[in-house]
Motif scaffolding. Structure first.
Motif, PDB file in Angstrom:
ATOM      1  N   GLN A   1      16.175  34.494 -43.609  1.00 45.21           N
ATOM      2  CA  GLN A   1      14.867  33.926 -43.955  1.00 45.21           C
ATOM      3  C   GLN A   1      13.790  34.901 -43.497  1.00 45.21           C
ATOM      4  OE1 GLN A   1      14.312  30.861 -45.514  1.00 45.21           O
ATOM      5  NE2 GLN A   1      16.537  30.782 -45.769  1.00 45.21           N
ATOM      6  N   ALA A   2      12.854  35.229 -44.406  1.00 42.81           N
ATOM      7  CA  ALA A   2      11.807  36.196 -44.088  1.00 42.81           C
ATOM      8  C   ALA A   2      10.433  35.679 -44.499  1.00 42.81           C
ATOM      9  CB  ALA A   2      12.073  37.524 -44.789  1.00 42.81           C
ATOM     10  N   LEU A   3       9.447  36.054 -43.719  1.00 48.20           N
ATOM     11  CA  LEU A   3       8.041  35.792 -44.018  1.00 48.20           C
ATOM     12  C   LEU A   3       7.344  37.136 -44.141  1.00 48.20           C
ATOM     13  CD1 LEU A   3       5.387  34.073 -44.115  1.00 48.20           C
ATOM     14  CD2 LEU A   3       5.392  34.190 -41.599  1.00 48.20           C
ATOM     15  N   GLU A   4       6.663  37.351 -45.260  1.00 45.83           N
ATOM     16  CA  GLU A   4       5.781  38.513 -45.366  1.00 45.83           C
ATOM     17  C   GLU A   4       4.361  38.021 -45.142  1.00 45.83           C
ATOM     18  OE1 GLU A   4       4.692  42.374 -48.081  1.00 45.83           O
ATOM     19  OE2 GLU A   4       5.165  40.522 -49.143  1.00 45.83           O
TER      20      GLU A   4
ATOM     21  N   ILE B   1      15.791  35.139 -48.333  1.00 48.56           N
ATOM     22  CA  ILE B   1      14.827  34.228 -48.953  1.00 48.56           C
ATOM     23  C   ILE B   1      13.463  34.632 -48.405  1.00 48.56           C
ATOM     24  CG2 ILE B   1      14.055  31.846 -49.245  1.00 48.56           C
ATOM     25  CD1 ILE B   1      16.790  32.395 -50.523  1.00 48.56           C
ATOM     26  N   TRP B   2      12.569  35.032 -49.294  1.00 47.87           N
ATOM     27  CA  TRP B   2      11.259  35.563 -48.914  1.00 47.87           C
ATOM     28  C   TRP B   2      10.171  34.515 -49.068  1.00 47.87           C
ATOM     29  CZ3 TRP B   2      10.669  40.371 -46.902  1.00 47.87           C
ATOM     30  CH2 TRP B   2      11.740  41.247 -47.027  1.00 47.87           C
ATOM     31  N   GLN B   3       9.327  34.409 -48.062  1.00 49.06           N
ATOM     32  CA  GLN B   3       8.130  33.574 -48.100  1.00 49.06           C
ATOM     33  C   GLN B   3       6.919  34.504 -48.085  1.00 49.06           C
ATOM     34  OE1 GLN B   3       7.284  29.886 -48.106  1.00 49.06           O
ATOM     35  NE2 GLN B   3       5.705  31.243 -48.907  1.00 49.06           N
ATOM     36  N   PRO B   4       6.297  34.746 -49.253  1.00 49.22           N
ATOM     37  CA  PRO B   4       5.075  35.556 -49.242  1.00 49.22           C
ATOM     38  C   PRO B   4       3.894  34.728 -48.751  1.00 49.22           C
ATOM     39  CG  PRO B   4       5.639  34.936 -51.495  1.00 49.22           C
ATOM     40  CD  PRO B   4       6.710  34.380 -50.593  1.00 49.22           C
ATOM     41  N   SER B   5       2.893  35.418 -48.211  1.00 55.12           N
ATOM     42  CA  SER B   5       1.678  34.743 -47.753  1.00 55.12           C
ATOM     43  C   SER B   5       0.504  35.697 -47.893  1.00 55.12           C
ATOM     44  CB  SER B   5       1.824  34.286 -46.303  1.00 55.12           C
ATOM     45  OG  SER B   5       1.822  35.401 -45.428  1.00 55.12           O
ATOM     46  N   GLU B   6      -0.668  35.110 -47.951  1.00 53.02           N
ATOM     47  CA  GLU B   6      -1.866  35.924 -48.112  1.00 53.02           C
ATOM     48  C   GLU B   6      -3.082  35.099 -47.727  1.00 53.02           C
ATOM     49  OE1 GLU B   6      -2.348  39.328 -48.872  1.00 53.02           O
ATOM     50  OE2 GLU B   6      -4.370  38.685 -48.398  1.00 53.02           O
TER      51      GLU B   6
ATOM     52  N   LEU C   1      13.193  37.468 -39.988  1.00 56.03           N
ATOM     53  CA  LEU C   1      12.390  38.650 -40.258  1.00 56.03           C
ATOM     54  C   LEU C   1      10.955  38.259 -40.579  1.00 56.03           C
ATOM     55  CD1 LEU C   1      12.281  41.756 -41.024  1.00 56.03           C
ATOM     56  CD2 LEU C   1      13.003  41.052 -43.320  1.00 56.03           C
ATOM     57  N   VAL C   2      10.002  38.966 -39.975  1.00 54.12           N
ATOM     58  CA  VAL C   2       8.590  38.888 -40.350  1.00 54.12           C
ATOM     59  C   VAL C   2       8.173  40.311 -40.703  1.00 54.12           C
ATOM     60  CG1 VAL C   2       6.232  38.401 -39.592  1.00 54.12           C
ATOM     61  CG2 VAL C   2       8.097  36.887 -38.885  1.00 54.12           C
ATOM     62  N   VAL C   3       7.597  40.465 -41.889  1.00 46.93           N
ATOM     63  CA  VAL C   3       7.163  41.770 -42.388  1.00 46.93           C
ATOM     64  C   VAL C   3       5.653  41.742 -42.551  1.00 46.93           C
ATOM     65  CG1 VAL C   3       7.316  43.410 -44.311  1.00 46.93           C
ATOM     66  CG2 VAL C   3       9.354  42.160 -43.578  1.00 46.93           C
ATOM     67  N   ASN C   4       4.996  42.803 -42.094  1.00 50.57           N
ATOM     68  CA  ASN C   4       3.543  42.924 -42.230  1.00 50.57           C
ATOM     69  C   ASN C   4       3.213  44.360 -42.603  1.00 50.57           C
ATOM     70  OD1 ASN C   4       0.761  43.522 -40.438  1.00 50.57           O
ATOM     71  ND2 ASN C   4       0.736  41.739 -41.770  1.00 50.57           N
ATOM     72  N   ILE C   5       2.649  44.522 -43.791  1.00 50.35           N
ATOM     73  CA  ILE C   5       2.379  45.852 -44.334  1.00 50.35           C
ATOM     74  C   ILE C   5       0.873  46.028 -44.526  1.00 50.35           C
ATOM     75  CG2 ILE C   5       2.776  47.396 -46.307  1.00 50.35           C
ATOM     76  CD1 ILE C   5       5.447  45.802 -46.713  1.00 50.35           C
ATOM     77  N   ASN C   6       0.340  47.069 -43.923  1.00 45.27           N
ATOM     78  CA  ASN C   6      -1.059  47.478 -44.136  1.00 45.27           C
ATOM     79  C   ASN C   6      -2.087  46.373 -43.905  1.00 45.27           C
ATOM     80  OD1 ASN C   6      -0.609  50.194 -44.636  1.00 45.27           O
ATOM     81  ND2 ASN C   6      -0.256  49.863 -46.820  1.00 45.27           N
TER      82      ASN C   6
ATOM     83  N   ALA D   1       6.722  33.332 -31.926  1.00 42.13           N
ATOM     84  CA  ALA D   1       7.098  31.916 -31.970  1.00 42.13           C
ATOM     85  C   ALA D   1       8.062  31.587 -33.116  1.00 42.13           C
ATOM     86  CB  ALA D   1       5.844  31.048 -32.098  1.00 42.13           C
ATOM     87  N   VAL D   2       7.846  32.160 -34.294  1.00 46.23           N
ATOM     88  CA  VAL D   2       8.629  31.756 -35.466  1.00 46.23           C
ATOM     89  C   VAL D   2       9.931  32.540 -35.649  1.00 46.23           C
ATOM     90  CG1 VAL D   2       6.600  30.874 -36.687  1.00 46.23           C
ATOM     91  CG2 VAL D   2       7.373  33.228 -37.129  1.00 46.23           C
ATOM     92  N   LEU D   3      10.047  33.694 -34.996  1.00 44.78           N
ATOM     93  CA  LEU D   3      11.287  34.459 -35.110  1.00 44.78           C
ATOM     94  C   LEU D   3      12.405  33.830 -34.284  1.00 44.78           C
ATOM     95  CD1 LEU D   3       9.973  38.127 -34.967  1.00 44.78           C
ATOM     96  CD2 LEU D   3      11.195  37.070 -36.884  1.00 44.78           C
ATOM     97  N   LYS D   4      13.600  33.871 -34.839  1.00 48.85           N
ATOM     98  CA  LYS D   4      14.779  33.459 -34.089  1.00 48.85           C
ATOM     99  C   LYS D   4      15.029  34.487 -32.987  1.00 48.85           C
ATOM    100  CE  LYS D   4      17.098  31.588 -38.186  1.00 48.85           C
ATOM    101  NZ  LYS D   4      18.210  31.825 -39.146  1.00 48.85           N
ATOM    102  N   PRO D   5      15.812  34.125 -31.972  1.00 47.95           N
ATOM    103  CA  PRO D   5      16.234  35.159 -31.017  1.00 47.95           C
ATOM    104  C   PRO D   5      16.913  36.295 -31.794  1.00 47.95           C
ATOM    105  CG  PRO D   5      16.805  32.991 -30.202  1.00 47.95           C
ATOM    106  CD  PRO D   5      16.317  32.798 -31.618  1.00 47.95           C
TER     107      PRO D   5
END
Length: 189
Positions: free
Chosen positions: A29-32, A52-57, A103-108, A127-131
């Protein structure tokens, strides 16, 4: 659909780092955070089908672009984009639960937003990342107060002229922010 030249240029190098850094053999599970146009998340989702990607903006125009990319590519592993203000506590991040993400991804984003967004990013990711979860950031950074090459010096200056709260952040600042939030710097690529 919006298109950013920078996203086209850097999507493959970032994907290469993702492939090296995440387990591609099990569902993740990933959050961008700060998905921008949607080019990155759809590119990554095509290549890494186990995620599984969760985009956000934060920007409403970009949210519409992300949805246009989702509609165009019809990817089953990309959720509808959520509005997310990284400066707010994770409890306001669209219902994402503690320790639910790999996974949390943050680009630019870090250099083109107030420091409160960077602090919120690290606090929320902690807080939201698993160990053993991974926060991956991409962008230009200062190292020990030094910015290189000259094009990044010029870029930093132009950002600060546009908004004094913006500018390249130093890796040491990010490292200390990470540590305060239960994260640590694993590597710089």
């Amino acid at each position: 659909m919006l298109s950013a030249a920078a996203a086209e240029r850097n999507k493959e190098p970032i994907l290469a780092v993702l492939r090296e850094s995440v387990n591609t053999g099990r569902p993740l599970q990933a959050l961008e955070i700060s998905s921008g146009t949607g080019q990155h998340v759809t590119h990554f989702a095509q290549a890494l089908r186990n995620i599984i990607w969760q985009p956000s903006e934060y920007d409403r125009q970009s949210l519409a672009s992300i949805e246009a990319y989702r509609a165009h590519y019809q990817l089953h592993n990309v959720k509808p984009a959520i509005h997310l203000d990284a400066s707010l506590p994770y409890q306001y991040w669209g219902g994402i639960q503690p320790e639910s993400l790999d996974l949390v991804v943050n680009i630019n984003m870090i250099h083109i937003s107030p420091i409160a967004c960077t602090e919120g990013l690290f606090k929320g990711a902690g807080a939201v990342l698993k160990p053993q979860g991974l926060l991956l950031t991409y962008g230009p950074y200062a190292v020990n107060g030094q910015i290189t090459p000259q094009s990044n010096v010029d870029f930093d200056y132009s950002l600060r002229q546009r908004n004094p709260e913006w500018g390249l952040r130093d890796i040491s600042l990010l490292n200390s922010t990470a540590q305060r939030n239960g994260l640590f710097l694993e590597k710089i690529v």
